[in-house]
Design a protein around this motif. Structure first.
Motif, PDB file in Angstrom:
ATOM      1  N   GLU A  26       0.823  -1.205   0.000  1.00  0.00           N
ATOM      2  CA  GLU A  26       0.000   0.000   0.000  1.00  0.00           C
ATOM      3  C   GLU A  26       0.864   1.265   0.000  1.00  0.00           C
ATOM      4  O   GLU A  26       0.546   2.248  -0.681  1.00  0.00           O
ATOM      5  N   LEU A  27       1.961   1.219   0.765  1.00  0.00           N
ATOM      6  CA  LEU A  27       2.863   2.386   0.788  1.00  0.00           C
ATOM      7  C   LEU A  27       3.515   2.587  -0.572  1.00  0.00           C
ATOM      8  O   LEU A  27       3.660   3.722  -1.039  1.00  0.00           O
ATOM      9  N   LEU A  28       3.888   1.491  -1.226  1.00  0.00           N
ATOM     10  CA  LEU A  28       4.489   1.603  -2.558  1.00  0.00           C
ATOM     11  C   LEU A  28       3.530   2.252  -3.539  1.00  0.00           C
ATOM     12  O   LEU A  28       3.929   3.098  -4.353  1.00  0.00           O
ATOM     13  N   ALA A  29       2.259   1.886  -3.445  1.00  0.00           N
ATOM     14  CA  ALA A  29       1.259   2.499  -4.317  1.00  0.00           C
ATOM     15  C   ALA A  29       1.106   3.987  -4.014  1.00  0.00           C
ATOM     16  O   ALA A  29       0.969   4.814  -4.923  1.00  0.00           O
ATOM     17  N   GLU A  30       1.142   4.323  -2.718  1.00  0.00           N
ATOM     18  CA  GLU A  30       1.029   5.741  -2.326  1.00  0.00           C
ATOM     19  C   GLU A  30       2.237   6.535  -2.821  1.00  0.00           C
ATOM     20  O   GLU A  30       2.095   7.670  -3.292  1.00  0.00           O
ATOM     21  N   ILE A  31       3.426   5.936  -2.725  1.00  0.00           N
ATOM     22  CA  ILE A  31       4.648   6.610  -3.194  1.00  0.00           C
ATOM     23  C   ILE A  31       4.568   6.865  -4.687  1.00  0.00           C
ATOM     24  O   ILE A  31       4.967   7.928  -5.178  1.00  0.00           O
ATOM     25  N   THR A  32       4.041   5.902  -5.430  1.00  0.00           N
ATOM     26  CA  THR A  32       3.900   6.069  -6.873  1.00  0.00           C
ATOM     27  C   THR A  32       2.993   7.254  -7.191  1.00  0.00           C
ATOM     28  O   THR A  32       3.278   8.055  -8.088  1.00  0.00           O
ATOM     29  N   LYS A  33       1.896   7.392  -6.443  1.00  0.00           N
ATOM     30  CA  LYS A  33       0.988   8.528  -6.654  1.00  0.00           C
ATOM     31  C   LYS A  33       1.686   9.850  -6.347  1.00  0.00           C
ATOM     32  O   LYS A  33       1.533  10.830  -7.076  1.00  0.00           O
ATOM     33  N   ILE A  34       2.440   9.868  -5.234  1.00  0.00           N
ATOM     34  CA  ILE A  34       3.132  11.111  -4.837  1.00  0.00           C
ATOM     35  C   ILE A  34       4.140  11.515  -5.896  1.00  0.00           C
ATOM     36  O   ILE A  34       4.225  12.682  -6.283  1.00  0.00           O
ATOM     37  N   ARG A  35       4.911  10.559  -6.391  1.00  0.00           N
ATOM     38  CA  ARG A  35       5.913  10.873  -7.409  1.00  0.00           C
ATOM     39  C   ARG A  35       5.259  11.353  -8.700  1.00  0.00           C
ATOM     40  O   ARG A  35       5.741  12.281  -9.350  1.00  0.00           O
ATOM     41  N   HIS A  36       4.148  10.731  -9.058  1.00  0.00           N
ATOM     42  CA  HIS A  36       3.460  11.123 -10.283  1.00  0.00           C
ATOM     43  C   HIS A  36       2.909  12.547 -10.175  1.00  0.00           C
ATOM     44  O   HIS A  36       2.980  13.331 -11.123  1.00  0.00           O
ATOM     45  N   SER A  37       2.387  12.878  -8.991  1.00  0.00           N
ATOM     46  CA  SER A  37       1.768  14.195  -8.822  1.00  0.00           C
ATOM     47  C   SER A  37       2.792  15.318  -8.781  1.00  0.00           C
ATOM     48  O   SER A  37       2.446  16.474  -9.013  1.00  0.00           O
ATOM     49  N   SER A  38       4.060  14.993  -8.463  1.00  0.00           N
ATOM     50  CA  SER A  38       5.079  16.052  -8.353  1.00  0.00           C
ATOM     51  C   SER A  38       6.075  16.015  -9.497  1.00  0.00           C
ATOM     52  O   SER A  38       7.070  16.718  -9.461  1.00  0.00           O
ATOM     53  N   LYS A  39       5.797  15.223 -10.520  1.00  0.00           N
ATOM     54  CA  LYS A  39       6.768  15.014 -11.584  1.00  0.00           C
ATOM     55  C   LYS A  39       7.120  16.302 -12.325  1.00  0.00           C
ATOM     56  O   LYS A  39       8.242  16.493 -12.755  1.00  0.00           O
ATOM     57  N   SER A  40       6.176  17.211 -12.455  1.00  0.00           N
ATOM     58  CA  SER A  40       6.387  18.398 -13.276  1.00  0.00           C
ATOM     59  C   SER A  40       6.778  19.633 -12.468  1.00  0.00           C
ATOM     60  O   SER A  40       6.952  20.706 -13.021  1.00  0.00           O
ATOM     61  N   ASP A  41       6.929  19.486 -11.166  1.00  0.00           N
ATOM     62  CA  ASP A  41       7.217  20.635 -10.315  1.00  0.00           C
ATOM     63  C   ASP A  41       8.465  20.320  -9.489  1.00  0.00           C
ATOM     64  O   ASP A  41       8.449  19.462  -8.614  1.00  0.00           O
ATOM     65  N   GLU A  47       9.887  18.280  -2.092  1.00  0.00           N
ATOM     66  CA  GLU A  47       9.021  18.082  -0.935  1.00  0.00           C
ATOM     67  C   GLU A  47       8.458  16.667  -0.923  1.00  0.00           C
ATOM     68  O   GLU A  47       8.327  16.041   0.138  1.00  0.00           O
ATOM     69  N   SER A  48       8.142  16.138  -2.126  1.00  0.00           N
ATOM     70  CA  SER A  48       7.599  14.780  -2.225  1.00  0.00           C
ATOM     71  C   SER A  48       8.627  13.750  -1.795  1.00  0.00           C
ATOM     72  O   SER A  48       8.309  12.780  -1.107  1.00  0.00           O
ATOM     73  N   GLN A  49       9.902  13.963  -2.185  1.00  0.00           N
ATOM     74  CA  GLN A  49      10.947  13.034  -1.793  1.00  0.00           C
ATOM     75  C   GLN A  49      11.100  13.016  -0.276  1.00  0.00           C
ATOM     76  O   GLN A  49      11.305  11.963   0.335  1.00  0.00           O
ATOM     77  N   GLU A  50      11.004  14.194   0.349  1.00  0.00           N
ATOM     78  CA  GLU A  50      11.102  14.254   1.801  1.00  0.00           C
ATOM     79  C   GLU A  50       9.905  13.546   2.446  1.00  0.00           C
ATOM     80  O   GLU A  50      10.043  12.854   3.459  1.00  0.00           O
ATOM     81  N   GLN A  51       8.719  13.741   1.856  1.00  0.00           N
ATOM     82  CA  GLN A  51       7.521  13.069   2.382  1.00  0.00           C
ATOM     83  C   GLN A  51       7.651  11.556   2.245  1.00  0.00           C
ATOM     84  O   GLN A  51       7.307  10.805   3.161  1.00  0.00           O
ATOM     85  N   ARG A 201       4.903  23.479 -20.669  1.00  0.00           N
ATOM     86  CA  ARG A 201       4.221  22.762 -19.596  1.00  0.00           C
ATOM     87  C   ARG A 201       4.461  21.266 -19.733  1.00  0.00           C
ATOM     88  O   ARG A 201       4.408  20.709 -20.836  1.00  0.00           O
ATOM     89  N   GLN A 202       4.752  20.620 -18.600  1.00  0.00           N
ATOM     90  CA  GLN A 202       5.056  19.194 -18.611  1.00  0.00           C
ATOM     91  C   GLN A 202       3.850  18.352 -19.022  1.00  0.00           C
ATOM     92  O   GLN A 202       3.994  17.318 -19.675  1.00  0.00           O
ATOM     93  N   ASP A 203       2.655  18.796 -18.639  1.00  0.00           N
ATOM     94  CA  ASP A 203       1.471  17.959 -18.879  1.00  0.00           C
ATOM     95  C   ASP A 203       0.976  18.021 -20.319  1.00  0.00           C
ATOM     96  O   ASP A 203       0.457  17.036 -20.858  1.00  0.00           O
ATOM     97  N   THR A 204       1.126  19.185 -20.970  1.00  0.00           N
ATOM     98  CA  THR A 204       0.583  19.343 -22.321  1.00  0.00           C
ATOM     99  C   THR A 204       1.640  19.591 -23.387  1.00  0.00           C
ATOM    100  O   THR A 204       1.388  19.379 -24.564  1.00  0.00           O
ATOM    101  N   GLY A 205       2.817  20.065 -22.974  1.00  0.00           N
ATOM    102  CA  GLY A 205       3.844  20.410 -23.946  1.00  0.00           C
ATOM    103  C   GLY A 205       3.649  21.787 -24.547  1.00  0.00           C
ATOM    104  O   GLY A 205       4.431  22.211 -25.409  1.00  0.00           O
TER     105      GLY A 205
END
Length: 295
Positions: A26-41, A47-51, A201-205
């Motif tokens: 479950e933590l691995l899945a949560e980490i994947t979400k956190i990394r995905h949400s911060s990929k472009s910032d 902050e995500s890596q620290e979290q 922009r990372q999401d649209t280019g």
């Protein structure tokens, strides 16, 4: 009776281990979400890596604590069964205390062995890992220029602090991280047409809008946003100097070629020195007492 108790302890242990495996998934899945949400910032990425590190440490410590508590409970159960009916309460209490003390000593010894093994493995990794090899290569390249690495903290301000260090150390210029950030932001705002085509922009280019570009510049001035090629180009123009980026792979990158007759700042660029991403250090001259490590 003894067989039944042993069986119960085994079932409890399996239940804990199974739950721990599930919680790790479950933590691995949560980490994947956190990394995905911060990929472009970049700021949010740090902050995500620290979290992520905090969540991993908390889960690890809780799992170790639960396993230890379960082992202690099983030990106490075994001690209770071993006590003869004629033993006094004081003898029973002393036996439990001695068993717990021995358990703590055993656990401490086991942790020391694990720590020693981890340190030995780290020593091996330090000599063969990407981080070590990259640093050694950069040291060799700098040595040819009679320079050595001056380490800059990894806090999002590394580029600005590296430039400030060299300007103060080599050119007696009082330049701080904050003042250099503000100058960089102001210069990029005043020369928007030279920089905005390179920001997408990372999401649209899609290219940045004027409003997005203004926000980008404000982040440069007011946050610890990480700096890259565009900011270095701006700094080169602000200081009227060449900036040479020394890296372990490929040729050096030189910005501000038009300032050949002026001074040059040299910035070591590291891809693997920290887990959070790229990093810039500064340099200083090699003195007569310095021994350059070429290993």
């Amino acid at each position: 009776m003894d067989d039944e108790n042993v069986s119960d302890g085994s079932i409890e242990e399996e239940t804990i281990l199974e739950r721990h495996r599930r919680e790790k998934k479950e933590l691995l899945a949560e980490i994947t979400k956190i990394r995905h949400s911060s990929k472009s910032d970049k700021k949010k990425k740090k902050e995500s890596q620290e979290q992520i590190a905090r969540l991993e440490n908390e889960l690890k410590e809780r799992h170790e604590r639960e396993i230890e508590e379960d082992k202690t409970n099983q030990s106490e159960l075994g001690d209770d069964q071993a006590i003869e009916p004629q033993e006094s309460a004081e003898v029973t209490k002393l036996k439990k205390k001695m068993a717990k003390a021995q358990k703590r000593r055993d656990n401490k010894a086991a942790k020391n062995r694990e720590r020693d093994a981890a340190l030995k493995q780290q020593e091996i990794d330090n000599l063969t890992g990407k981080r070590h090899l990259e640093i050694q290569k950069i040291k060799q390249l700098l040595a040819k220029k009679k320079l050595k690495i001056f380490e800059i903290p990894s806090d999002g301000n590394c580029l600005y602090n590296a430039v400030s260090h060299q300007m103060q150390n080599e050119h007696n210029a009082k330049l701080t991280n904050n003042s250099l950030r503000r100058q960089t932001a102001d210069y990029m705002k005043s020369n928007e047409d030279n920089f905005i085509p390179f920001l997408t922009r990372q999401d649209t280019g899609d290219c940045y809008t004027h409003e997005e570009y203004e926000k980008y510049c404000e982040d440069i001035a007011n946050t610890s946003a990480w700096a890259g090629h565009l900011e270095i180009q701006a700094i080169s123009s602000i200081l009227n100097c060449r900036i040479e980026i020394v890296q372990s792979e490929g040729s050096p990158i030189i910005l501000g070629e038009e300032y050949t007759d002026n001074f040059t700042l040299v910035l070591p660029y590291h891809r693997h020195i920290y887990g959070l991403g790229e990093h810039y250090n500064s340099v200083e001259p090699i003195s007569g007492s310095d021994e350059v490590d070429q290993s």
